[in-house]
Enzyme design. Structure first.
Site, PDB file in Angstrom:
ATOM      1  N   GLU A 247       8.533  14.877  17.061  1.00  0.00           N
ATOM      2  CA  GLU A 247       9.291  14.783  15.816  1.00  0.00           C
ATOM      3  C   GLU A 247       8.820  15.945  14.933  1.00  0.00           C
ATOM      4  O   GLU A 247       7.647  16.008  14.564  1.00  0.00           O
ATOM      5  CB  GLU A 247       8.994  13.433  15.159  1.00  0.00           C
TER       6      GLU A 247
ATOM      7  N   LYS B 267       0.876  -1.179   0.000  1.00  0.00           N
ATOM      8  CA  LYS B 267       0.000   0.000   0.000  1.00  0.00           C
ATOM      9  C   LYS B 267       0.911   1.226   0.000  1.00  0.00           C
ATOM     10  O   LYS B 267       1.449   1.619   1.028  1.00  0.00           O
ATOM     11  CB  LYS B 267      -0.914   0.040   1.223  1.00  0.00           C
TER      12      LYS B 267
ATOM     13  N   CYS C 289      12.855  10.616   8.978  1.00  0.00           N
ATOM     14  CA  CYS C 289      12.771  10.207  10.386  1.00  0.00           C
ATOM     15  C   CYS C 289      14.154  10.201  11.025  1.00  0.00           C
ATOM     16  O   CYS C 289      14.276  10.112  12.239  1.00  0.00           O
ATOM     17  CB  CYS C 289      12.065   8.867  10.526  1.00  0.00           C
TER      18      CYS C 289
ATOM     19  N   GLU D 229       9.467   0.450  11.131  1.00  0.00           N
ATOM     20  CA  GLU D 229      10.413   1.581  11.122  1.00  0.00           C
ATOM     21  C   GLU D 229       9.595   2.803  11.486  1.00  0.00           C
ATOM     22  O   GLU D 229       8.841   3.318  10.657  1.00  0.00           O
ATOM     23  CB  GLU D 229      11.047   1.743   9.736  1.00  0.00           C
TER      24      GLU D 229
HETATM   25  C1  SIN Z   1      13.300   7.827   6.571  1.00  0.00           C
HETATM   26  O1  SIN Z   1      13.347   8.985   6.915  1.00  0.00           O
HETATM   27  O2  SIN Z   1      12.235   7.201   6.635  1.00  0.00           O
HETATM   28  C2  SIN Z   1      14.496   7.121   6.008  1.00  0.00           C
HETATM   29  C3  SIN Z   1      15.715   7.928   5.979  1.00  0.00           C
HETATM   30  C4  SIN Z   1      16.893   7.209   5.411  1.00  0.00           C
HETATM   31  O3  SIN Z   1      16.804   6.125   4.837  1.00  0.00           O
HETATM   32  O4  SIN Z   1      17.962   7.752   5.566  1.00  0.00           O
END
Ligand code: SIN
Length: 475
Positions: free
Chosen positions: A379, A172, A282, A248
């Site tokens: 965040e 998805k 992230c 993740e």
């Molecule tokens: C992400 O922000 O989800 C991944 C970042 C990365 O792979 O460096």
């Protein structure tokens, strides 16, 4: 290019005729309509993946590896086209999109090499009564839910190892950036991925879609990249069927600058750690802990570097920060900045949304932030850098760890021994020591605490998509 669902090797409309409008975040205007999958489409996709998977799992690892190598090459060969799609629907600067395509392709090349190295073991039991054979068959059908911040790479990071290990897959893609995903689906078919093995089903809303996908008996695993908040909800749903998960999730990365650091290198690293891919990662540095003797100097130099960021449409030459993904993202970022200023922080640079069409925010450096300021709890996912002075290393490490997140941290110091010692004390799955970016398909990406479960990339990444079976025997 295709704007329909890919199910069982065929492109088709959603069963209830719904569609998703994709926006250009640089203008807020519609750029495409894409078919939206219903729960019935999710079920059909799982069934297609389940039908294609046993034949694929039975192929020789070398055959699968070569298909993955073809996938690497076809993505590289279509870099320009994919980069245009990424910038068009995500907004990131075109150069970052080109970089993302290379990153996305590399997951195929790396996992092509891992596919022929899925090793088991043979040993004799301690009592000597039997031989113990351990091997790693595929999971079966894996459902993947992927984010909009890397429309290509966050798909291939999951897809490549899952295919290499012999699984069938239902993806998805995010409703904000489905176009890149659908084009990748077309290219993979050209690269030799068998029909039905990879199914792409964007959805207008996720709840019922996800329920249908995880409730199907054939689904054995869910791999998700996104916020911790959504991850918790998906984990609860997966618990009902005891599904394996890889998660993740969010980050709240500390970026630590000691007084003995090379400040030019620290500012350069801070720019990368904060601003890579328009600050919507992230892994983005979220809290800058700077040792008292250099806090004024660092903040001034960092603000000067941030003032050199050119915000604008990612297709324009020289733009280094594109729009945020949507209006809601701008509201969240602005709310956090206003709250921090209300709690005593001051803006050394920026601090406001950019007027006009599209979803733009000024690069912002906030000085005088206290460790308990509300902005340190969230965040940010935008171009805002709160600077928190520190004078006591132990207290700073406690503050850096005073979060439920533990994805990544950054440490800058001229003393390698101190850097390693502090890195070991930061509760995070990844550390950049005198580096502002560490992501690599060959490295284990993932978080501690509520930043996630499992790892992607490296050799660990392919085993996440495998079962473990033990056969006890004698001969
Ligand atoms: C992400 O922000 O989800 C991944 C970042 C990365 O792979 O460096």
């Amino acid at each position: 290019m295709q704007t329909q669902l890919l199910i069982g090797g065929e492109w088709r409309a959603g069963s209830d005729g719904e569609s998703i409008t994709v926006l250009d975040p640089a203008t807020g205007e519609s750029i495409a309509d894409v078919a939206a999958g219903s729960p019935a489409d999710a079920t059909a996709a799982v069934e297609a993946a389940a039908a294609a998977q046993p034949g694929w799992a039975a192929t020789a690892p070398r055959v699968r590896a070569e298909v993955l190598r073809n996938c690497f090459q076809i993505l590289i060969d279509h870099t320009d086209e994919l980069a245009d799609l990424i910038t068009g629907e995500n907004g990131k600067p075109r150069a970052d999109s080109v970089g993302e395509v290379a990153y996305a392709a590399e997951f195929f090349r790396w996992n092509a090499e891992e596919t022929v190295r899925i090793h088991g073991s043979l040993s004799t039991s301690p009592s000597g009564d039997k031989r113990m054979l351990v091997h790693h068959p595929p999971m079966g059908v894996v459902v993947m839910v992927t984010p909009w911040n890397f429309p290509a790479a966050m798909i291939t990071r999951k897809l490549a190892p899952a295919l290499g290990a012999g699984n069938g897959i239902v993806i998805k893609p995010p409703r904000e950036t489905p176009l890149t995903a659908l084009r990748i689906g077309e290219l993979l078919a050209e690269a030799g991925v068998p029909a039905g093995l990879v199914n792409l089903v964007p959805a207008a809303s996720s709840g019922a879609w996800f329920d249908a996908a995880v409730d199907h008996r054939a689904t054995r695993m869910v791999s998700f990249t996104g916020s911790t908040e959504v991850g918790r909800v998906l984990l609860r749903r997966c618990a009902d069927r005891v599904l394996k998960t890889v998660m993740e999730l969010g980050g709240n990365a500390p970026f630590v600058v000691f007084a003995d650091a090379d400040l030019d290198a620290a500012v350069e690293g801070a720019m990368v750690a904060k601003m890579r891919h328009s600050a919507e990662t992230c892994t983005a540095a979220n809290r800058f802990f700077v040792e008292q003797p250099v806090v004024a100097d660092f903040t001034e130099r960092f603000a000067a570097a941030m003032s050199g960021v050119r915000v604008g449409n990612g297709f324009e030459d020289g733009v280094t920060c594109g729009p945020m993904i949507n209006e809601a993202a701008i509201d969240t970022i602005d709310g956090l900045v206003k709250e921090a200023v209300g709690a005593g922080a001051s803006a050394a640079l920026g601090g406001s949304r950019v007027d006009g069409p599209g979803f733009f925010y000024e690069p912002t450096v906030l000085g005088g932030v206290t460790p308990d300021s509300p902005i340190t709890r969230h965040e940010i996912f935008g171009p805002v850098a709160p600077v928190i002075p520190f004078s006591d290393t132990d207290a700073m490490i406690d503050q850096a760890n005073d979060t439920e997140m533990g994805l990544i941290g950054y440490v800058y110091t001229g003393d390698l021994a101190r850097g390693l010692a502090v890195s070991e004390r930061i509760q995070a799955g990844m550390i950049g020591l005198n580096r502002g970016a560490v992501s690599d398909p060959a490295a284990p990406f993932g978080g501690m605490k509520q930043s996630g479960l499992g790892r992607e990339g490296a050799s660990e990444g392919i085993y996440e998509f495998c079962e473990t079976q033990f056969i006890g025997t004698n001969w």
